[in-house]
Design an enzyme around this catalytic site. Structure first.
Site, mmCIF file in Angstrom:
data_model
loop_
_atom_site.group_PDB
_atom_site.id
_atom_site.type_symbol
_atom_site.label_atom_id
_atom_site.label_comp_id
_atom_site.label_asym_id
_atom_site.label_seq_id
_atom_site.Cartn_x
_atom_site.Cartn_y
_atom_site.Cartn_z
ATOM 1 N N HIS A 1 15.685 31.976 88.808
ATOM 2 C CA HIS A 1 15.287 33.282 89.530
ATOM 3 C C HIS A 1 16.510 33.548 90.759
ATOM 4 O O HIS A 1 16.362 33.946 91.693
ATOM 5 C CB HIS A 1 14.068 33.057 90.393
ATOM 6 C CG HIS A 1 12.844 33.162 89.888
ATOM 7 N ND1 HIS A 1 11.770 32.429 89.945
ATOM 8 C CD2 HIS A 1 12.550 33.621 88.617
ATOM 9 C CE1 HIS A 1 10.719 32.726 89.307
ATOM 10 N NE2 HIS A 1 11.283 33.242 88.060
ATOM 11 N N CYS B 1 27.580 48.677 91.646
ATOM 12 C CA CYS B 1 28.541 48.522 90.300
ATOM 13 C C CYS B 1 28.157 46.940 89.886
ATOM 14 O O CYS B 1 28.938 46.671 88.804
ATOM 15 C CB CYS B 1 29.855 48.710 90.950
ATOM 16 S SG CYS B 1 30.869 47.433 91.677
ATOM 17 N N CYS C 1 30.763 45.724 99.071
ATOM 18 C CA CYS C 1 31.521 45.556 97.916
ATOM 19 C C CYS C 1 32.968 45.730 98.235
ATOM 20 O O CYS C 1 33.265 46.986 98.397
ATOM 21 C CB CYS C 1 31.006 46.428 96.710
ATOM 22 S SG CYS C 1 31.685 46.227 95.120
ATOM 23 N N PRO D 1 0.490 18.048 94.816
ATOM 24 C CA PRO D 1 -0.606 17.545 95.719
ATOM 25 C C PRO D 1 -1.771 18.365 95.261
ATOM 26 O O PRO D 1 -2.963 17.980 95.444
ATOM 27 C CB PRO D 1 -0.168 17.742 97.098
ATOM 28 C CG PRO D 1 1.109 18.082 97.294
ATOM 29 C CD PRO D 1 1.641 18.403 95.741
HETATM 30 C C1 BV8 Z 1 9.851 39.809 85.068
HETATM 31 C C2 BV8 Z 1 13.314 34.768 93.844
HETATM 32 C C3 BV8 Z 1 10.186 41.223 83.292
HETATM 33 C C4 BV8 Z 1 13.272 35.683 94.930
HETATM 34 C C5 BV8 Z 1 10.916 34.787 92.963
HETATM 35 C C6 BV8 Z 1 4.155 44.090 87.538
HETATM 36 C C7 BV8 Z 1 5.216 44.643 87.697
HETATM 37 C C8 BV8 Z 1 6.372 43.917 87.242
HETATM 38 C C9 BV8 Z 1 6.368 42.627 86.968
HETATM 39 C C10 BV8 Z 1 5.030 42.143 86.990
HETATM 40 C C11 BV8 Z 1 4.065 42.618 87.311
HETATM 41 N N1 BV8 Z 1 2.911 41.882 87.076
HETATM 42 C C12 BV8 Z 1 3.201 40.805 86.868
HETATM 43 C C13 BV8 Z 1 4.717 40.636 86.664
HETATM 44 C C14 BV8 Z 1 5.540 39.815 86.172
HETATM 45 C C15 BV8 Z 1 6.101 38.986 87.582
HETATM 46 C C16 BV8 Z 1 4.802 37.900 88.034
HETATM 47 O O1 BV8 Z 1 4.769 36.956 87.333
HETATM 48 N N2 BV8 Z 1 4.263 38.385 89.181
HETATM 49 C C17 BV8 Z 1 3.141 37.398 89.552
HETATM 50 C C18 BV8 Z 1 3.031 37.649 91.063
HETATM 51 C C19 BV8 Z 1 1.957 37.713 88.795
HETATM 52 N N3 BV8 Z 1 7.247 38.521 87.390
HETATM 53 C C20 BV8 Z 1 8.350 39.148 87.417
HETATM 54 O O2 BV8 Z 1 8.364 40.264 87.969
HETATM 55 C C21 BV8 Z 1 9.592 38.248 86.942
HETATM 56 N N4 BV8 Z 1 10.187 39.252 86.056
HETATM 57 O O3 BV8 Z 1 8.638 39.510 84.595
HETATM 58 O O4 BV8 Z 1 10.743 40.580 84.350
HETATM 59 C C22 BV8 Z 1 9.828 42.518 83.724
HETATM 60 C C23 BV8 Z 1 10.347 43.601 84.109
HETATM 61 C C24 BV8 Z 1 10.198 44.612 84.692
HETATM 62 C C25 BV8 Z 1 8.707 44.903 84.388
HETATM 63 C C26 BV8 Z 1 7.793 44.107 84.255
HETATM 64 C C27 BV8 Z 1 8.338 42.697 83.725
HETATM 65 C C28 BV8 Z 1 10.675 37.955 88.107
HETATM 66 C C29 BV8 Z 1 10.005 37.022 88.897
HETATM 67 C C30 BV8 Z 1 10.863 36.214 89.909
HETATM 68 C C31 BV8 Z 1 10.404 36.479 91.152
HETATM 69 N N5 BV8 Z 1 11.241 35.955 92.310
HETATM 70 N N6 BV8 Z 1 11.902 34.084 93.638
HETATM 71 C C32 BV8 Z 1 13.352 34.991 96.324
HETATM 72 O O5 BV8 Z 1 13.028 33.647 96.215
HETATM 73 O O6 BV8 Z 1 13.067 35.510 97.273
HETATM 74 S S1 BV8 Z 1 9.549 34.106 92.590
HETATM 75 C C33 BV8 Z 1 9.232 32.914 93.667
HETATM 76 O O7 BV8 Z 1 7.873 32.669 93.775
HETATM 77 C C34 BV8 Z 1 9.725 31.844 93.476
HETATM 78 O O8 BV8 Z 1 11.047 31.613 92.728
HETATM 79 C C35 BV8 Z 1 8.639 30.967 92.529
HETATM 80 O O9 BV8 Z 1 9.004 31.383 91.155
HETATM 81 C C36 BV8 Z 1 7.611 31.923 92.578
HETATM 82 C C37 BV8 Z 1 6.374 31.093 93.015
HETATM 83 O O10 BV8 Z 1 6.774 30.193 93.872
HETATM 84 P P1 BV8 Z 1 6.451 28.570 93.218
HETATM 85 O O11 BV8 Z 1 7.900 28.147 93.323
HETATM 86 O O12 BV8 Z 1 5.414 28.375 92.337
HETATM 87 O O13 BV8 Z 1 5.907 28.169 94.553
HETATM 88 P P2 BV8 Z 1 4.696 28.337 95.475
HETATM 89 O O14 BV8 Z 1 4.938 28.729 96.819
HETATM 90 O O15 BV8 Z 1 3.998 29.547 94.542
HETATM 91 O O16 BV8 Z 1 3.781 27.132 94.886
HETATM 92 C C38 BV8 Z 1 4.307 26.028 95.600
HETATM 93 C C39 BV8 Z 1 3.691 24.742 94.903
HETATM 94 O O17 BV8 Z 1 4.372 23.526 95.385
HETATM 95 C C40 BV8 Z 1 2.239 24.647 95.207
HETATM 96 O O18 BV8 Z 1 1.432 24.487 94.095
HETATM 97 C C41 BV8 Z 1 2.058 23.449 96.223
HETATM 98 O O19 BV8 Z 1 0.888 22.818 95.881
HETATM 99 C C42 BV8 Z 1 3.332 22.785 95.895
HETATM 100 N N7 BV8 Z 1 3.603 21.828 96.745
HETATM 101 C C43 BV8 Z 1 3.720 22.009 98.058
HETATM 102 N N8 BV8 Z 1 4.483 20.933 98.778
HETATM 103 C C44 BV8 Z 1 4.550 20.215 97.781
HETATM 104 C C45 BV8 Z 1 4.383 20.627 96.523
HETATM 105 N N9 BV8 Z 1 4.478 19.993 95.329
HETATM 106 C C46 BV8 Z 1 4.959 18.739 95.515
HETATM 107 N N10 BV8 Z 1 5.580 18.139 96.463
HETATM 108 C C47 BV8 Z 1 5.359 18.731 97.770
HETATM 109 N N11 BV8 Z 1 5.611 18.352 98.749
HETATM 110 ZN ZN ZN Z 2 30.490 47.567 94.070
#
Ligand code: BV8
Ligand code: ZN
Length: 257
Positions: free
Chosen positions: A123, A134, A157, A227
């Site tokens: 990501h 651009c 840019c 966890p």
């Molecule tokens: C895509 C960067 C093709 C930015 C992130 C409608 C329209 C468009 C797209 C979609 C749509 N519906 C669905 C989609 C697809 C969408 C998607 O999946 N949406 C979800 C919400 C359903 N995906 C996308 O859009 C992706 N692109 O599909 O392109 C496309 C193109 C056009 C149209 C359609 C499709 C792009 C997704 C990337 C988004 N960017 N981050 C930024 O950071 O600002 S996502 C961001 O949230 C993170 O990078 C990560 O991937 C995501 C979830 O976070 P997690 O890492 O899982 O963390 P989270 O907080 O959720 O959970 C933490 C976990 O850690 C928990 O389980 C917790 O228990 C655990 N934890 C906590 N403490 C600990 C621990 N574990 C161990 N030790 C600890 N101490």
């Molecule tokens: Zn530019």
């Protein structure tokens, strides 16, 4: 033999010990113990009324680039101010003991700062920037305020003068194709007996959330370190219900013997 605390059952240690190679798929939970909030954590301060899934979008940027840029500048400052945790450091040591490949959803640089090589930032990265118009890469100065500010003008840019944007993948944007394909290939090349460690991810966001299923199909042993239960839990063979900085050090220590 270093005593492995109760959190690690011998099955887990044996699975990793038997692996010829280890694939790591990490999410925001990997960095939680470094003090970097996960996406599930309630937002704090200025952004507490905003859902990251609404802010991390092209629409939010179009609507108010200076608001979105201020959020990323704050996050850059936050990551610069924290350290890799014992989980990051254990993974860096693991790579000395087993061929280890890391693909992360995280945009921080904590794996690298712990000494790991990272195959893919699926990501993007907080520390990569490009022109929003651009696409020219930007490696000029980035002002990071010492406290959260509501709005901040992004740099311009050097090629076309338009605003610079964070080099991250927003919702609705495609993942970096080469890095995603390299990750899929690495997972497909896993063999039965190898291990996929799925660490600190809720398994909600696709296509990254689909990667553990590819490891399962390759015959690897899928081990979830989290966890909490997640969308991945049912497909994982083994689970370590502990924080990563508690679970990984003894696991890696057990391989040293
Ligand atoms: C895509 C960067 C093709 C930015 C992130 C409608 C329209 C468009 C797209 C979609 C749509 N519906 C669905 C989609 C697809 C969408 C998607 O999946 N949406 C979800 C919400 C359903 N995906 C996308 O859009 C992706 N692109 O599909 O392109 C496309 C193109 C056009 C149209 C359609 C499709 C792009 C997704 C990337 C988004 N960017 N981050 C930024 O950071 O600002 S996502 C961001 O949230 C993170 O990078 C990560 O991937 C995501 C979830 O976070 P997690 O890492 O899982 O963390 P989270 O907080 O959720 O959970 C933490 C976990 O850690 C928990 O389980 C917790 O228990 C655990 N934890 C906590 N403490 C600990 C621990 N574990 C161990 N030790 C600890 N101490
Ligand atoms: Zn530019």
């Amino acid at each position: 033999m270093t005593a492995t605390p109760h959190v690690l059952d011998p099955q887990i240690v044996e699975a990793v010990r038997a692996a010829q190679q280890v694939m790591v798929l990490s999410g925001a939970g990997m960095s939680a113990e470094s003090g970097v909030p996960t996406f599930r954590d309630a937002q704090t301060g200025l952004w507490e009324d905003f859902d990251p899934e609404d802010l991390a979008t092209p629409g939010a940027w179009q609507h108010d680039p200076e608001f979105v840029w201020a959020w990323y500048a704050w996050r850059i400052g936050l990551v610069r101010g924290v350290e890799p945790n014992l989980g990051h450091r254990a993974l860096a040591e693991l790579a000395q003991l087993r061929p280890t490949t890391i693909a992360t959803q995280n945009i921080d640089d904590l794996h690298e700062r712990a000494g790991s090589e990272v195959l893919a930032h699926l990501h993007g990265s907080l520390f990569r920037f490009r022109c929003a118009e651009c696409g020219a890469p930007y490696d000029g100065a980035v002002e990071v305020p010492d406290k959260p500010v509501e709005r901040l003008a992004p740099p311009r840019c050097e090629t076309c003068g338009e605003r610079v944007r964070p080099g991250v993948v927003w919702f609705g944007e495609d993942l970096p194709l080469a890095e995603f394909e390299a990750t899929v290939t690495a997972i497909e090349n896993l063999s039965p007996g190898d291990v996929a460690l799925v660490i600190g991810t809720s398994g909600v966001v696709f296509p990254a959330a689909g990667l553990p299923a590819i490891a399962l199909a390759a015959g690897a042993t899928v081990i979830e370190i989290n966890p909490q239960e997640t969308e991945i839990s049912d497909m994982a063979h083994l689970h370590v219900r502990a924080p990563v900085a508690v679970a990984l050090p003894p696991l890696v220590a057990a391989l040293r013997d």
